[in-house]
Design a protein around this motif. Structure first.
Motif, PDB file in Angstrom:
ATOM      1  N   THR A  14       2.540 -15.834   0.009  1.00 12.35           N
ATOM      2  CA  THR A  14       2.478 -15.326   1.285  1.00 12.35           C
ATOM      3  C   THR A  14       3.118 -13.879   1.560  1.00 12.35           C
ATOM      4  OG1 THR A  14       2.496 -17.440   2.291  1.00 12.35           O
ATOM      5  CG2 THR A  14       3.272 -15.604   3.860  1.00 12.35           C
ATOM      6  N   GLY A  15       2.285 -12.773   2.135  1.00 10.73           N
ATOM      7  CA  GLY A  15       2.754 -11.584   2.319  1.00 10.73           C
ATOM      8  C   GLY A  15       2.018 -10.495   1.161  1.00 10.73           C
ATOM      9  N   GLY A  16       1.308 -11.268   0.292  1.00  9.21           N
ATOM     10  CA  GLY A  16       1.107 -10.446  -0.715  1.00  9.21           C
ATOM     11  C   GLY A  16      -0.299  -9.694  -0.644  1.00  9.21           C
ATOM     12  N   SER A  17      -0.916  -9.011  -1.578  1.00  9.80           N
ATOM     13  CA  SER A  17      -2.131  -8.413  -1.349  1.00  9.80           C
ATOM     14  C   SER A  17      -3.097  -8.641  -2.400  1.00  9.80           C
ATOM     15  CB  SER A  17      -2.065  -7.129  -1.517  1.00  9.80           C
ATOM     16  OG  SER A  17      -1.073  -6.536  -0.181  1.00  9.80           O
ATOM     17  N   LEU A  18      -4.496  -8.729  -2.214  1.00 11.96           N
ATOM     18  CA  LEU A  18      -5.441  -8.852  -3.165  1.00 11.96           C
ATOM     19  C   LEU A  18      -6.663  -7.931  -2.647  1.00 11.96           C
ATOM     20  CD1 LEU A  18      -5.951 -12.749  -3.717  1.00 11.96           C
ATOM     21  CD2 LEU A  18      -5.181 -10.845  -5.314  1.00 11.96           C
ATOM     22  N   ARG A  19      -7.272  -7.368  -3.825  1.00 12.05           N
ATOM     23  CA  ARG A  19      -8.491  -6.679  -3.456  1.00 12.05           C
ATOM     24  C   ARG A  19      -9.948  -7.292  -4.264  1.00 12.05           C
ATOM     25  NH1 ARG A  19      -9.942  -0.495  -5.505  1.00 12.05           N
ATOM     26  NH2 ARG A  19     -11.249   0.214  -3.659  1.00 12.05           N
ATOM     27  N   LEU A  20     -10.814  -7.520  -3.364  1.00  8.06           N
ATOM     28  CA  LEU A  20     -11.958  -8.221  -3.679  1.00  8.06           C
ATOM     29  C   LEU A  20     -13.118  -7.075  -3.882  1.00  8.06           C
ATOM     30  CD1 LEU A  20     -12.123 -11.326  -1.327  1.00  8.06           C
ATOM     31  CD2 LEU A  20     -10.848 -11.156  -3.450  1.00  8.06           C
ATOM     32  N   SER A  21     -13.949  -7.488  -5.080  1.00 10.50           N
ATOM     33  CA  SER A  21     -14.987  -6.430  -5.194  1.00 10.50           C
ATOM     34  C   SER A  21     -16.402  -7.334  -5.082  1.00 10.50           C
ATOM     35  CB  SER A  21     -14.803  -5.853  -6.711  1.00 10.50           C
ATOM     36  OG  SER A  21     -13.655  -5.223  -6.722  1.00 10.50           O
ATOM     37  N   CYS A  22     -17.487  -6.411  -4.698  1.00  9.85           N
ATOM     38  CA  CYS A  22     -18.851  -6.914  -4.777  1.00  9.85           C
ATOM     39  C   CYS A  22     -19.692  -6.111  -5.573  1.00  9.85           C
ATOM     40  CB  CYS A  22     -18.837  -7.644  -3.364  1.00  9.85           C
ATOM     41  SG  CYS A  22     -20.566  -8.152  -2.992  1.00  9.85           S
ATOM     42  N   ALA A  23     -20.173  -6.471  -6.595  1.00  6.63           N
ATOM     43  CA  ALA A  23     -20.920  -5.350  -7.437  1.00  6.63           C
ATOM     44  C   ALA A  23     -22.393  -6.014  -6.954  1.00  6.63           C
ATOM     45  CB  ALA A  23     -20.804  -5.539  -8.817  1.00  6.63           C
ATOM     46  N   ALA A  24     -23.207  -5.056  -6.624  1.00  4.04           N
ATOM     47  CA  ALA A  24     -24.707  -5.167  -6.498  1.00  4.04           C
ATOM     48  C   ALA A  24     -25.488  -4.647  -7.486  1.00  4.04           C
ATOM     49  CB  ALA A  24     -25.162  -4.643  -5.187  1.00  4.04           C
ATOM     50  N   SER A  25     -26.639  -5.343  -7.996  1.00  3.42           N
ATOM     51  CA  SER A  25     -27.671  -4.983  -8.727  1.00  3.42           C
ATOM     52  C   SER A  25     -28.985  -5.653  -8.427  1.00  3.42           C
ATOM     53  CB  SER A  25     -27.179  -5.602 -10.252  1.00  3.42           C
ATOM     54  OG  SER A  25     -27.200  -7.016 -10.128  1.00  3.42           O
ATOM     55  N   GLY A  26     -30.089  -5.042  -9.164  1.00  5.75           N
ATOM     56  CA  GLY A  26     -31.532  -5.342  -8.806  1.00  5.75           C
ATOM     57  C   GLY A  26     -32.075  -4.684  -7.822  1.00  5.75           C
ATOM     58  N   ARG A  27     -31.455  -4.076  -7.109  1.00  5.33           N
ATOM     59  CA  ARG A  27     -31.757  -3.123  -5.770  1.00  5.33           C
ATOM     60  C   ARG A  27     -30.770  -2.196  -5.748  1.00  5.33           C
ATOM     61  NH1 ARG A  27     -34.718  -4.734  -0.106  1.00  5.33           N
ATOM     62  NH2 ARG A  27     -34.956  -2.624   0.633  1.00  5.33           N
ATOM     63  N   THR A  28     -30.995  -0.963  -5.357  1.00  4.43           N
ATOM     64  CA  THR A  28     -30.381   0.184  -5.222  1.00  4.43           C
ATOM     65  C   THR A  28     -29.841   0.172  -3.688  1.00  4.43           C
ATOM     66  OG1 THR A  28     -31.134   1.691  -6.959  1.00  4.43           O
ATOM     67  CG2 THR A  28     -29.816   2.636  -5.183  1.00  4.43           C
TER      68      THR A  28
END
Length: 129
Positions: A14-28
């Protein structure tokens, strides 16, 4: 059609941090498009988290009230990747987080699931007490 892959989930206090990523491919990812973030907690329905509409080199983000001031969405067009920076996490933030894309340019920072035409597989975020 665009393929999306989320990453960055994990277990935090609790109180911590995370950074999520979402990588796209197949279409620019170009022109006007919207990237959304949703989450689904155990035994609950999927809920809206945030959505960003990109166009003309700028983005506008709409956040759910539950995450305003704690989560920040951003993107990198060169890497075809969007991010969700999550800070001051709470146990109630525990869920599988999904990114989604509307590449038609028909909607602006929409919270409606049916407006998105591509979805990632999800990444688990767990916040302990």
């Amino acid at each position: 059609q665009v393929q999306l892959v989320e990453s960055g989930g994990g277990l935090v206090q609790t109180g911590g941090s995370l950074r999520l990523s979402c990588a796209a491919s197949g279409r620019t990812l170009s022109g006007r498009y919207t990237m959304g973030w949703f989450r689904q907690a155990p035994g609950r329905e999927r809920e809206f988290v945030a959505a960003t509409t990109w166009g003309g080199g700028t983005g506008t983000t709409y956040y759910a009230d539950s995450v305003k001031g704690r989560f920040t969405a951003s993107g990198d067009n060169v890497k075809n990747t969007v991010y969700l920076q999550m800070s001051n996490l709470r146990p109630e933030d525990t869920a599988v987080y999904y990114c989604a894309a509307d590449t038609t340019g028909a909607y602006y920072y929409t919270a409606t699931e049916s407006h998105y035409d591509s979805w990632g597989q999800g990444t688990q975020v767990t916040v302990s007490s």
